[in-house]
Design an enzyme around this catalytic site. Structure first.
Site, PDB file in Angstrom:
ATOM      1  CE  LYS A  34      -7.362   0.101   6.189  1.00  0.00           C
ATOM      2  NZ  LYS A  34      -8.039   0.437   4.945  1.00  0.00           N
TER       3      LYS A  34
ATOM      4  CG  HIS B 119      -1.917   0.966   1.383  1.00  0.00           C
ATOM      5  ND1 HIS B 119      -1.690   2.262   1.771  1.00  0.00           N
ATOM      6  CD2 HIS B 119      -3.250   0.868   1.169  1.00  0.00           C
ATOM      7  CE1 HIS B 119      -2.840   2.923   1.786  1.00  0.00           C
ATOM      8  NE2 HIS B 119      -3.802   2.103   1.418  1.00  0.00           N
TER       9      HIS B 119
ATOM     10  CG  ASP C 168       0.408  -2.561   6.139  1.00  0.00           C
ATOM     11  OD1 ASP C 168      -0.589  -2.750   6.859  1.00  0.00           O
ATOM     12  OD2 ASP C 168       0.379  -1.859   5.114  1.00  0.00           O
TER      13      ASP C 168
ATOM     14  CD  GLN D  64      -7.057  -4.474   4.080  1.00  0.00           C
ATOM     15  OE1 GLN D  64      -7.998  -5.182   4.442  1.00  0.00           O
ATOM     16  NE2 GLN D  64      -7.217  -3.210   3.758  1.00  0.00           N
TER      17      GLN D  64
ATOM     18  CB  CYS E  88      -3.632   3.219  -1.619  1.00  0.00           C
ATOM     19  SG  CYS E  88      -4.764   4.544  -1.285  1.00  0.00           S
TER      20      CYS E  88
HETATM   21  N1  PMP Z   1      -1.862  -0.851   4.538  1.00  0.00           N
HETATM   22  C1  PMP Z   1      -2.809  -1.563   3.950  1.00  0.00           C
HETATM   23  C2  PMP Z   1      -2.490  -2.947   3.453  1.00  0.00           C
HETATM   24  C3  PMP Z   1      -4.090  -1.031   3.804  1.00  0.00           C
HETATM   25  O1  PMP Z   1      -5.049  -1.741   3.209  1.00  0.00           O
HETATM   26  C4  PMP Z   1      -4.356   0.264   4.295  1.00  0.00           C
HETATM   27  C5  PMP Z   1      -5.727   0.903   4.135  1.00  0.00           C
HETATM   28  N2  PMP Z   1      -6.328   0.683   2.914  1.00  0.00           N
HETATM   29  C6  PMP Z   1      -3.331   0.960   4.923  1.00  0.00           C
HETATM   30  C7  PMP Z   1      -2.097   0.364   5.022  1.00  0.00           C
HETATM   31  C8  PMP Z   1      -3.531   2.324   5.471  1.00  0.00           C
HETATM   32  O2  PMP Z   1      -4.425   2.311   6.535  1.00  0.00           O
HETATM   33  P1  PMP Z   1      -4.979   3.678   7.154  1.00  0.00           P
HETATM   34  O3  PMP Z   1      -5.487   4.495   5.991  1.00  0.00           O
HETATM   35  O4  PMP Z   1      -6.054   3.252   8.070  1.00  0.00           O
HETATM   36  O5  PMP Z   1      -3.846   4.334   7.852  1.00  0.00           O
END
Ligand code: PMP
Length: 407
Positions: free
Chosen positions: A227, A124, A201, A204, A365
């Site tokens: 999430k 991401h 990270d 997910q 993203c």
């Molecule tokens: N890493 C991953 C794999 C994600 O899916 C996301 C959110 N789509 C993020 C990081 C970022 O999370 P946040 O916007 O809640 O900080």
């Protein structure tokens, strides 16, 4: 259907019970954010109706109650990810915030000119850009573990990339676009054998699989409350105590200090050293309700149920001509990305929306993933515990209708 007290779990989620363009809402955008159960909504209302006050400061009754609830929630999160101690659990704004924190403080502690940082091809943007910023500042090089067409990391390549200049490895547990479950335990073992710490990270992951930081032996792990059925604006950074003790502070301000004079400051102990300023108190306290929700249902039961949804959808989608599944790894969870030949994902998304179905379209993203597959974006479904087989059947017939309209 996932049942709770003999009833469909969806009953616990008021936002699901509405119509969109006259059609019952079908919510498949859970990787972006999940809906919230009554237990979380009630906890938020309860907090503001009873113990709202600032924490760690007041001697008065409400402040003590709020402080207690804040620390009880931290303990619940520590148990949820099986960290050794709650002082390894830092409240942040979310995954992005946690990764930026580590990129900044670890970068200034350990990364010098000519060093390198390893991420993966399916990160991401929030696990790419903070490292790019840090590498630029320090004159370091960002290296990327490549993946194959299925969306699986090339582990042999990763092994070859590890050398004494690699100062940190940062990879996602589960890809938000491809759904790939990465072999993070193996990645951590290999990196540690090279003397290199690893950040995971888990944005997910925590809502889809059991995450045990001691078993993984990761050095840092970040995730977001919103999430995992909790509030937005709150997240968790786990860090091994030995690291968090020696790394420098991030932001300066109230709560992160023991004593301040104009000539110098003594920093607070963990975890407060990394929690400057008034935090998202309500979010932190009510994150416990989200943790309790997942724990009560059983994360392994949730995983098995969602895997059933994923397999079912995959098998039906495979039968529709002109659709490619983007990401066909053996181990997958959470997300299913589709590419419809000759049709822009945005157009599919707009038509599905008119049928009451919320999917995400675009690059999610993860622009480098789109570049890898040479596509502008995907139509992504992502599952939560309240999704049902009936919803998937409706999605499949709606998708066929949308394709007929577009091609
Ligand atoms: N890493 C991953 C794999 C994600 O899916 C996301 C959110 N789509 C993020 C990081 C970022 O999370 P946040 O916007 O809640 O900080």
């Amino acid at each position: 259907q996932f049942l709770y007290g003999g009833e469909p779990i969806g009953k616990q989620f008021p936002a699901l019970h509405q119509s969109v363009y006259g059609k019952p809402l079908v919510y498949f955008d859970n990787a972006a954010t999940t809906q919230k159960p009554y237990s979380v909504i009630h906890a938020i209302s309860e907090y503001y109706s009873t113990i709202n006050s600032n924490i760690h400061r007041g001697v008065h009754h409400l402040s003590q109650k709020a402080t207690d609830a804040y620390e009880v929630s931290r303990n619940a999160v520590a148990a949820f990810i099986n960290s050794r101690s709650s002082s390894e659990v830092i409240f942040t704004k979310g995954t992005t915030d946690g990764i930026n924190l580590i990129a900044d403080v670890y970068g200034s502690y350990a990364v010098k000119e000519g060093d390198s940082v390893i991420i993966s091809a399916m990160e991401h943007h929030s696990n790419i850009v903070p490292w790019q910023i840090m590498c630029e500042k320090r004159g370091a090089v960002l290296k990327v573990i490549p993946m194959n067409e299925n969306g699986e990391l090339l582990m042999d390549e990763f092994e070859r990339m590890l050398d004494e200049r690699v100062k940190i490895v940062a990879v996602t547990y589960i890809s938000n676009t491809l759904g790939t479950i990465n072999p993070v335990k193996r990645i951590i073992e290999l990196a540690h054998a090279n003397g290199t710490p690893v950040l995971i990270d888990a944005a997910q992951a925590v809502q889809h699989v059991a995450v045990d930081v001691q078993d993984l032996d990761c050095d840092f792990l970040a995730f977001s409350g919103h999430k995992m059925y909790g509030p937005t604006g709150i997240g968790i950074l786990y860090g091994k105590e030995e690291w968090l003790e020696k790394l420098p502070p991030y932001q300066g301000g109230g709560d992160m200090i023991k004593t301040v004079t104009f000539t110098g400051t003594e920093y607070n102990e963990l975890p407060f050293k990394y929690e400057a300023g008034t935090p998202h108190i309500e979010g932190a306290i009510t994150l416990k309700s989200a943790v309790d929700f997942i724990t009560e249902l059983g994360v392994n039961e949730i995983a098995a149920f969602e895997n059933g949804l994923l397999q079912y959808t995959t098998s039906l989608v495979t039968e529709i001509p002109g659709i490619d599944i983007i990401g066909t790894a053996k181990a997958k969870a959470g997300a299913l990305s589709l590419s419809v030949k000759g049709v822009h994902p945005y157009d599919v998304g707009v038509l599905l929306d008119k049928m009451g179905i919320a999917v995400r379209t675009g690059h999610h993203c993860t622009q480098p993933v789109m570049d890898f597959y040479c596509i502008p974006g995907t139509v992504r479904l992502s599952f939560a515990v309240y999704n049902t087989i009936e919803e998937i059947d409706y999605f499949i017939s709606s998708l066929k209708r949308a394709i007929n309209m577009l091609v």
